[in-house]
Design a protein around this motif. Structure first.
Motif, PDB file in Angstrom:
ATOM      1  N   TYR A  98      -3.528  -1.698  -3.416  1.00 20.18           N
ATOM      2  CA  TYR A  98      -3.201  -0.425  -2.751  1.00 20.18           C
ATOM      3  C   TYR A  98      -2.038   0.260  -3.462  1.00 20.18           C
ATOM      4  N   ILE A 105      -1.902  11.230   9.781  1.00 21.27           N
ATOM      5  CA  ILE A 105      -0.910  12.208   9.304  1.00 21.27           C
ATOM      6  C   ILE A 105      -1.565  13.578   9.120  1.00 21.27           C
ATOM      7  N   GLU A 142     -15.367  10.850  -3.380  1.00 21.87           N
ATOM      8  CA  GLU A 142     -16.191  10.349  -4.482  1.00 21.87           C
ATOM      9  C   GLU A 142     -17.298  11.335  -4.856  1.00 21.87           C
ATOM     10  N   TYR A 161     -11.033   2.161  10.260  1.00 18.33           N
ATOM     11  CA  TYR A 161     -10.694   1.895  11.669  1.00 18.33           C
ATOM     12  C   TYR A 161     -11.489   2.860  12.540  1.00 18.33           C
ATOM     13  N   ALA A 180       4.783   5.249   8.628  1.00 14.16           N
ATOM     14  CA  ALA A 180       4.737   6.295   9.657  1.00 14.16           C
ATOM     15  C   ALA A 180       4.179   5.717  10.957  1.00 14.16           C
ATOM     16  N   LYS A 218      -1.900   3.861  -5.626  1.00 14.64           N
ATOM     17  CA  LYS A 218      -1.024   4.984  -5.268  1.00 14.64           C
ATOM     18  C   LYS A 218      -0.177   5.395  -6.474  1.00 14.64           C
ATOM     19  N   ASP A 247     -12.762  15.289   5.160  1.00 15.18           N
ATOM     20  CA  ASP A 247     -12.603  13.884   5.534  1.00 15.18           C
ATOM     21  C   ASP A 247     -13.988  13.228   5.534  1.00 15.18           C
TER      22      ASP A 247
HETATM   23  N1  LIG Z   1       0.680   5.906   7.726  1.00 16.79           N
HETATM   24  C1  LIG Z   1       1.587   5.400   6.884  1.00 16.79           C
HETATM   25  O1  LIG Z   1       2.503   4.663   7.302  1.00 16.79           O
HETATM   26  C2  LIG Z   1       1.553   5.709   5.410  1.00 16.79           C
HETATM   27  C3  LIG Z   1       2.567   5.174   4.595  1.00 16.79           C
HETATM   28  C4  LIG Z   1       2.531   5.447   3.233  1.00 16.79           C
HETATM   29  C5  LIG Z   1       1.557   6.254   2.687  1.00 16.79           C
HETATM   30  N2  LIG Z   1       0.584   6.761   3.505  1.00 16.79           N
HETATM   31  C6  LIG Z   1      -0.462   7.600   2.888  1.00 16.79           C
HETATM   32  O2  LIG Z   1      -0.583   8.789   3.649  1.00 16.79           O
HETATM   33  C7  LIG Z   1      -1.936   9.236   3.644  1.00 16.79           C
HETATM   34  C8  LIG Z   1      -2.435   9.435   5.067  1.00 16.79           C
HETATM   35  O3  LIG Z   1      -2.306   8.193   5.759  1.00 16.79           O
HETATM   36  P1  LIG Z   1      -2.718   8.013   7.271  1.00 16.79           P
HETATM   37  O4  LIG Z   1      -1.799   7.033   7.864  1.00 16.79           O
HETATM   38  O5  LIG Z   1      -2.928   9.332   7.914  1.00 16.79           O
HETATM   39  O6  LIG Z   1      -4.118   7.254   7.069  1.00 16.79           O
HETATM   40  P2  LIG Z   1      -5.532   7.472   7.793  1.00 16.79           P
HETATM   41  O7  LIG Z   1      -6.379   6.326   7.343  1.00 16.79           O
HETATM   42  O8  LIG Z   1      -5.328   7.687   9.245  1.00 16.79           O
HETATM   43  O9  LIG Z   1      -6.042   8.810   7.142  1.00 16.79           O
HETATM   44  C9  LIG Z   1      -6.728   8.865   5.908  1.00 16.79           C
HETATM   45  C10 LIG Z   1      -8.005   9.678   6.109  1.00 16.79           C
HETATM   46  O10 LIG Z   1      -8.691   9.708   4.848  1.00 16.79           O
HETATM   47  C11 LIG Z   1     -10.077   9.578   5.124  1.00 16.79           C
HETATM   48  N3  LIG Z   1     -10.725   8.975   3.965  1.00 16.79           N
HETATM   49  C12 LIG Z   1     -10.709   7.667   3.571  1.00 16.79           C
HETATM   50  N4  LIG Z   1     -11.461   7.505   2.482  1.00 16.79           N
HETATM   51  C13 LIG Z   1     -11.969   8.728   2.170  1.00 16.79           C
HETATM   52  C14 LIG Z   1     -12.824   9.198   1.145  1.00 16.79           C
HETATM   53  N5  LIG Z   1     -13.328   8.358   0.236  1.00 16.79           N
HETATM   54  N6  LIG Z   1     -13.113  10.506   1.120  1.00 16.79           N
HETATM   55  C15 LIG Z   1     -12.626  11.368   2.042  1.00 16.79           C
HETATM   56  N7  LIG Z   1     -11.818  10.968   3.063  1.00 16.79           N
HETATM   57  C16 LIG Z   1     -11.488   9.666   3.111  1.00 16.79           C
HETATM   58  C17 LIG Z   1     -10.177   8.662   6.328  1.00 16.79           C
HETATM   59  O11 LIG Z   1     -11.412   8.851   7.043  1.00 16.79           O
HETATM   60  C18 LIG Z   1      -8.956   9.062   7.143  1.00 16.79           C
HETATM   61  O12 LIG Z   1      -9.278   9.990   8.155  1.00 16.79           O
HETATM   62  C19 LIG Z   1      -2.708   8.192   2.842  1.00 16.79           C
HETATM   63  O13 LIG Z   1      -2.810   8.668   1.511  1.00 16.79           O
HETATM   64  C20 LIG Z   1      -1.830   6.956   2.886  1.00 16.79           C
HETATM   65  O14 LIG Z   1      -2.037   6.143   1.760  1.00 16.79           O
HETATM   66  C21 LIG Z   1       0.554   6.504   4.861  1.00 16.79           C
END
Ligand SMILES: NC(=O)c1ccc[n+]([C@@H]2O[C@H](COP(=O)([O-])OP(=O)(O)OC[C@H]3O[C@@H](n4cnc5c(N)ncnc54)[C@H](O)[C@@H]3O)[C@@H](O)[C@H]2O)c1
Length: 331
Positions: A152, A12, A63, A37, A182, A156, A31
């Motif tokens: 999880y 996203i 962190e 993944y 998404a 949130k 990031d």
């Molecule tokens: N994709 C969905 O369907 C969905 C649905 C509900 C909520 N969300 C929320 O939307 C947000 C984005 O989701 P997404 O699908 O793009 O996920 P994603 O995993 O593709 O993106 C999350 C990014 O955060 C980075 N990340 C993880 N841990 C980290 C850390 N400790 N420090 C810094 N960066 C870190 C990862 O490297 C990754 O690039 C998230 O908060 C997720 O919980 C997504």
């Protein structure tokens, strides 16, 4: 605008950053390239963003409090969009402490960084999972979310309430986005759509959990980005916009659902993918997995009221576009 995006290499975050750069805004990405993944996919997304001169970034984990604070102070953002998180219901059952560390402590590091460098608006990703398991009716922002069924979901929800106390104490306007599943090009390989596309292409079996009885409200990523973009401009203030508004009575803070408003059964979802691919799936039927909601369904009236926009991309169109992207990038 100067927009600070956490999780900019994620699915996203990448799409949102592209949209904002296209509009001429300056974007700073943070990031950690977490190994949850394929890290190469994250690097490829970031490399596309880095082709724009208005994009800069740091590789940093939430962190690492000192570096998060330093990054916010140096960029002085107008808007912060907080998307970085450990995602995935099943992974959270195996590693709840890791999820608390990123999604709760990491979020607090970011909120603390904004005490001294206050942006005009913080928009942060929550999740439909805070609603717990399905009730067969669309979920409204005003209803109780005290029944999370996975670590999880609980993290949130914790991030939502922590952002509320900072919004109240320090006057930082916050919008929490309850995002419903998404999907789209450049999507996550750990999620059902890309897992299914990959397996169908390879003629391998796909796992159908809940024996096909699950339903999901799927949001096409362009619709999600359009919703986030519009919500960035809707800064929570003192007054509720209507009876539907989830605005806090004591803080510039609200939650907003982002979904399509039309849940789809898992078997219909698979048929849609089969049509888009011109191939049949080989299905393995399995029981529900612990922590998974049986159904998700967004009431998107508040989103529409705040932004004048309603996600409308049909699942058939969104899946076709995702399949086309998948096949193009595989050559
Ligand atoms: N994709 C969905 O369907 C969905 C649905 C509900 C909520 N969300 C929320 O939307 C947000 C984005 O989701 P997404 O699908 O793009 O996920 P994603 O995993 O593709 O993106 C999350 C990014 O955060 C980075 N990340 C993880 N841990 C980290 C850390 N400790 N420090 C810094 N960066 C870190 C990862 O490297 C990754 O690039 C998230 O908060 C997720 O919980 C997504």
């Amino acid at each position: 605008m100067k927009v600070f995006i956490t999780g900019s290499a994620g699915f996203i975050g990448f799409h949102l950053a592209r949209r904002l750069l296209g509009e001429g805004h300056t974007v700073f990405g943070l990031d950690s390239f977490s190994p949850y993944y394929d890290v190469n996919l994250k690097r490829r997304r970031h490399a596309m963003l880095a082709a724009e001169s208005a994009f800069s970034a740091t590789e940093c984990a939430l962190e690492d409090r000192a570096r998060v604070t330093e990054a916010v102070a140096a960029f002085e953002p107008d808007v912060v969009v907080h998307l970085a998180a450990q995602a995935g219901v099943r992974a959270s059952i195996d590693d709840p402490l890791g999820f608390v560390s990123t999604n709760v402590t990491g979020t607090m590091h970011l909120l603390e960084a904004m005490r001294t460098h206050r942006p005009q608006h913080v928009v942060m990703a929550s999740s439909s999972s805070v609603y717990g398991t399905g009730s067969g009716v669309p979920r409204r922002e005003s209803e109780s979310t005290d029944i999370p069924i996975s670590p999880y979901a609980a993290t949130k929800k914790a991030a939502e309430v922590l952002s509320h106390s900072h919004a109240h104490l320090f006057g930082i306007p916050v919008t929490c986005l309850r995002i419903f599943t998404a999907y789209g090009p450049w999507g996550r390989p750990d999620m059902a759509l890309l897992k299914f596309i990959g397996a169908i292409e390879a003629a391998s079996p796909i796992d159908i959990y809940g024996r096909g009885a699950m339903k999901r409200d799927f949001t096409f990523v362009d619709d999600l980005v359009e919703s986030i973009r519009r919500l960035i401009d809707v800064v929570p203030g003192q007054a509720r916009v209507s009876a539907l508004d989830s605005l806090s009575p004591v803080a510039p803070w609200r939650v907003v659902n982002i979904g399509n408003g039309s849940p789809v059964g898992l078997l219909d979802f698979v048929e849609t993918i089969e049509r888009a691919m011109g191939r049949k799936a080989v299905e393995t039927y399995l029981d529900m997995q612990p922590g998974d909601a049986t159904d998700t369904w967004a009431d998107i009236a508040l989103l529409e009221e705040l932004t004048g926009y309603r996600p409308a991309t049909s699942l058939a169109e969104g899946v076709e576009r995702t399949v086309r992207w998948y096949r193009d990038q595989r050559g």
